[in-house]
Design a protein around this motif. Structure first.
Motif, mmCIF file in Angstrom:
data_model
loop_
_atom_site.group_PDB
_atom_site.id
_atom_site.type_symbol
_atom_site.label_atom_id
_atom_site.label_comp_id
_atom_site.label_asym_id
_atom_site.label_seq_id
_atom_site.Cartn_x
_atom_site.Cartn_y
_atom_site.Cartn_z
ATOM 1 N N LYS A 134 -9.958 -12.761 -1.828
ATOM 2 C CA LYS A 134 -9.933 -11.713 -2.844
ATOM 3 C C LYS A 134 -9.224 -10.479 -2.296
ATOM 4 O O LYS A 134 -9.449 -10.076 -1.155
ATOM 5 N N ILE A 135 -8.372 -9.873 -3.137
ATOM 6 C CA ILE A 135 -7.640 -8.676 -2.724
ATOM 7 C C ILE A 135 -8.537 -7.447 -2.900
ATOM 8 O O ILE A 135 -9.105 -7.228 -3.971
ATOM 9 N N ILE A 136 -8.642 -6.670 -1.849
ATOM 10 C CA ILE A 136 -9.475 -5.466 -1.850
ATOM 11 C C ILE A 136 -8.573 -4.239 -1.770
ATOM 12 O O ILE A 136 -7.776 -4.108 -0.837
ATOM 13 N N ASP A 137 -8.688 -3.362 -2.763
ATOM 14 C CA ASP A 137 -7.973 -2.085 -2.729
ATOM 15 C C ASP A 137 -8.770 -1.131 -1.846
ATOM 16 O O ASP A 137 -9.916 -0.802 -2.152
ATOM 17 N N ALA A 138 -8.157 -0.687 -0.758
ATOM 18 C CA ALA A 138 -8.878 0.147 0.208
ATOM 19 C C ALA A 138 -9.349 1.456 -0.408
ATOM 20 O O ALA A 138 -10.424 1.957 -0.070
ATOM 21 N N ASP A 139 -8.559 2.021 -1.320
ATOM 22 C CA ASP A 139 -8.959 3.281 -1.953
ATOM 23 C C ASP A 139 -10.206 3.093 -2.807
ATOM 24 O O ASP A 139 -11.108 3.931 -2.814
ATOM 25 N N GLN A 140 -10.252 1.991 -3.541
ATOM 26 C CA GLN A 140 -11.413 1.731 -4.384
ATOM 27 C C GLN A 140 -12.636 1.371 -3.541
ATOM 28 O O GLN A 140 -13.761 1.744 -3.870
ATOM 29 N N ALA A 141 -12.394 0.648 -2.462
ATOM 30 C CA ALA A 141 -13.505 0.263 -1.593
ATOM 31 C C ALA A 141 -14.009 1.446 -0.778
ATOM 32 O O ALA A 141 -15.154 1.460 -0.336
ATOM 33 N N GLY A 142 -13.125 2.447 -0.596
ATOM 34 C CA GLY A 142 -13.476 3.603 0.227
ATOM 35 C C GLY A 142 -12.985 3.399 1.644
ATOM 36 O O GLY A 142 -13.609 2.658 2.418
ATOM 37 N N ILE A 143 -11.851 4.020 1.957
ATOM 38 C CA ILE A 143 -11.247 3.819 3.275
ATOM 39 C C ILE A 143 -12.227 4.148 4.391
ATOM 40 O O ILE A 143 -12.300 3.460 5.414
ATOM 41 N N GLU A 144 -13.014 5.209 4.182
ATOM 42 C CA GLU A 144 -13.947 5.630 5.231
ATOM 43 C C GLU A 144 -15.040 4.595 5.470
ATOM 44 O O GLU A 144 -15.712 4.607 6.503
ATOM 45 N N GLN A 145 -15.228 3.671 4.512
ATOM 46 C CA GLN A 145 -16.256 2.642 4.649
ATOM 47 C C GLN A 145 -15.750 1.385 5.352
ATOM 48 O O GLN A 145 -16.535 0.489 5.668
ATOM 49 N N GLU A 160 -3.097 -3.120 18.165
ATOM 50 C CA GLU A 160 -2.868 -3.294 16.728
ATOM 51 C C GLU A 160 -4.018 -2.699 15.924
ATOM 52 O O GLU A 160 -3.799 -2.047 14.891
ATOM 53 N N LEU A 161 -5.241 -2.910 16.398
ATOM 54 C CA LEU A 161 -6.405 -2.332 15.720
ATOM 55 C C LEU A 161 -6.358 -0.810 15.749
ATOM 56 O O LEU A 161 -6.649 -0.146 14.749
ATOM 57 N N ASN A 162 -5.994 -0.263 16.891
ATOM 58 C CA ASN A 162 -5.914 1.194 17.019
ATOM 59 C C ASN A 162 -4.847 1.769 16.093
ATOM 60 O O ASN A 162 -5.045 2.812 15.459
ATOM 61 N N TYR A 163 -3.727 1.069 16.018
ATOM 62 C CA TYR A 163 -2.633 1.551 15.171
ATOM 63 C C TYR A 163 -3.026 1.498 13.694
ATOM 64 O O TYR A 163 -2.811 2.457 12.944
ATOM 65 N N LEU A 164 -3.624 0.386 13.268
ATOM 66 C CA LEU A 164 -4.066 0.265 11.877
ATOM 67 C C LEU A 164 -5.129 1.306 11.564
ATOM 68 O O LEU A 164 -5.137 1.896 10.475
ATOM 69 N N ASN A 165 -5.998 1.556 12.514
ATOM 70 C CA ASN A 165 -7.041 2.559 12.306
ATOM 71 C C ASN A 165 -6.434 3.954 12.156
ATOM 72 O O ASN A 165 -6.924 4.776 11.379
ATOM 73 N N GLN A 173 -7.227 6.161 8.964
ATOM 74 C CA GLN A 173 -8.072 7.343 9.137
ATOM 75 C C GLN A 173 -7.293 8.610 9.474
ATOM 76 O O GLN A 173 -7.848 9.708 9.408
ATOM 77 N N GLY A 174 -6.024 8.480 9.844
ATOM 78 C CA GLY A 174 -5.251 9.636 10.289
ATOM 79 C C GLY A 174 -4.690 10.471 9.154
ATOM 80 O O GLY A 174 -4.988 10.259 7.970
ATOM 81 N N ASP A 175 -3.849 11.432 9.526
ATOM 82 C CA ASP A 175 -3.269 12.357 8.548
ATOM 83 C C ASP A 175 -2.367 11.655 7.543
ATOM 84 O O ASP A 175 -2.099 12.183 6.464
ATOM 85 N N LEU A 176 -1.881 10.486 7.900
ATOM 86 C CA LEU A 176 -0.950 9.779 7.021
ATOM 87 C C LEU A 176 -1.667 8.907 5.989
ATOM 88 O O LEU A 176 -1.020 8.308 5.134
ATOM 89 N N SER A 177 -2.985 8.843 6.054
ATOM 90 C CA SER A 177 -3.728 7.906 5.199
ATOM 91 C C SER A 177 -3.502 8.157 3.712
ATOM 92 O O SER A 177 -3.444 7.218 2.914
ATOM 93 N N HIS A 178 -3.376 9.439 3.312
ATOM 94 C CA HIS A 178 -3.192 9.719 1.886
ATOM 95 C C HIS A 178 -1.764 9.447 1.423
ATOM 96 O O HIS A 178 -1.471 9.522 0.228
ATOM 97 N N TRP A 179 -0.870 9.136 2.358
ATOM 98 C CA TRP A 179 0.498 8.760 1.999
ATOM 99 C C TRP A 179 0.618 7.259 1.733
ATOM 100 O O TRP A 179 1.646 6.803 1.243
ATOM 101 N N LEU A 180 -0.406 6.517 2.092
ATOM 102 C CA LEU A 180 -0.323 5.062 2.048
ATOM 103 C C LEU A 180 -1.429 4.472 1.178
ATOM 104 O O LEU A 180 -2.499 5.057 1.029
ATOM 105 N N SER A 181 -1.146 3.317 0.612
ATOM 106 C CA SER A 181 -2.179 2.552 -0.099
ATOM 107 C C SER A 181 -2.253 1.169 0.538
ATOM 108 O O SER A 181 -1.223 0.560 0.840
#
Length: 216
Positions: free
Chosen positions: A67-78, A41-46, A50-58
């Motif tokens: 607290k709700i964290i927006d991954a784009d605002q937090a920085g997905i790479e972080q 599950e961790l590998n799939y979420l990663n 981080q994969g090519d589909l990351s910019h298709w998803l939020s």
């Protein structure tokens, strides 16, 4: 020339090619802290993050304080799934704007017949225009009557009503013009791409077990 349904299926096939590396596709547990995820599950979420589909998803994550964290605002790479073990998934959405851009960029030839034949539905304001003309006529008749009766107040009110009616009629004419003005090439491309992006979104939501924006 493709029919509408053929183009929808064509887009779905190309999207399937984009997500081939994600196999096997699986639903991810929402509300479950990452520290309790299985390794698969961790590998799939990663891969999604981080994969090519990351910019298709939020992604929306929930931290240990709720607290709700927006991954784009937090920085997905972080985002480190192991370091943020107390976080959990709150929602994963399909980015429709990305789909619009992808469709308009890579399928411009397929879109051409739909773009060329697209016309904006006309909007009629004729009933209101007729009402404005009737009110204008009544204002004129009222003004004439007030003049004959030497009613100064009536004359002023009739003149004011006349000008207001004419202004209303002019605004209705302007609205009719803009309502029936056909969109430019860019606008038509955006409208058509948006339509097919909606179909692709529904397909992606089902294929990837994502959250549908229209769901409660």
């Amino acid at each position: 020339m493709m029919t509408e349904q053929q183009l929808i299926q064509h887009l779905q096939q190309h999207f399937d090619e984009l997500i081939e590396q994600l196999q096997p596709i699986r639903p991810l547990p929402y509300g479950k802290p990452f520290q309790f995820f299985s390794e698969s599950e961790l590998n799939y979420l990663n891969q999604l993050l981080q994969g090519d589909l990351s910019h298709w998803l939020s992604f929306d994550f929930k931290n240990e304080r709720g607290k709700i964290i927006d991954a784009d605002q937090a920085g997905i790479e972080q985002i480190d799934l192991h370091r943020h073990g107390h976080w959990s998934i709150d929602a994963i959405h399909f980015d429709q704007l990305c789909a619009i851009h992808w469709i308009s960029l890579y399928f411009s030839e397929e879109l051409k017949p739909f773009i060329e034949t697209y016309t904006q539905p006309s909007t009629s304001v004729k009933p209101k225009q007729k009402l404005a003309l009737i009110l204008t006529l009544l204002a004129v008749l009222g003004g004439i009557g007030s003049y004959l009766l030497q009613d100064a107040v009536g004359i002023v009110l009739s003149v004011a009503a006349f000008f207001l009616s004419m202004i209303w009629y002019g605004l209705l004419q302007l609205r009719q013009y803009f309502a029936n003005k056909q969109p430019q090439q860019f606008e038509r491309t955006f409208v058509i791409s948006s339509y097919f992006a909606l179909h692709l979104r529904d397909y992606a939501v089902e294929r990837l077990y994502l959250d549908h924006p229209d769901s409660a």
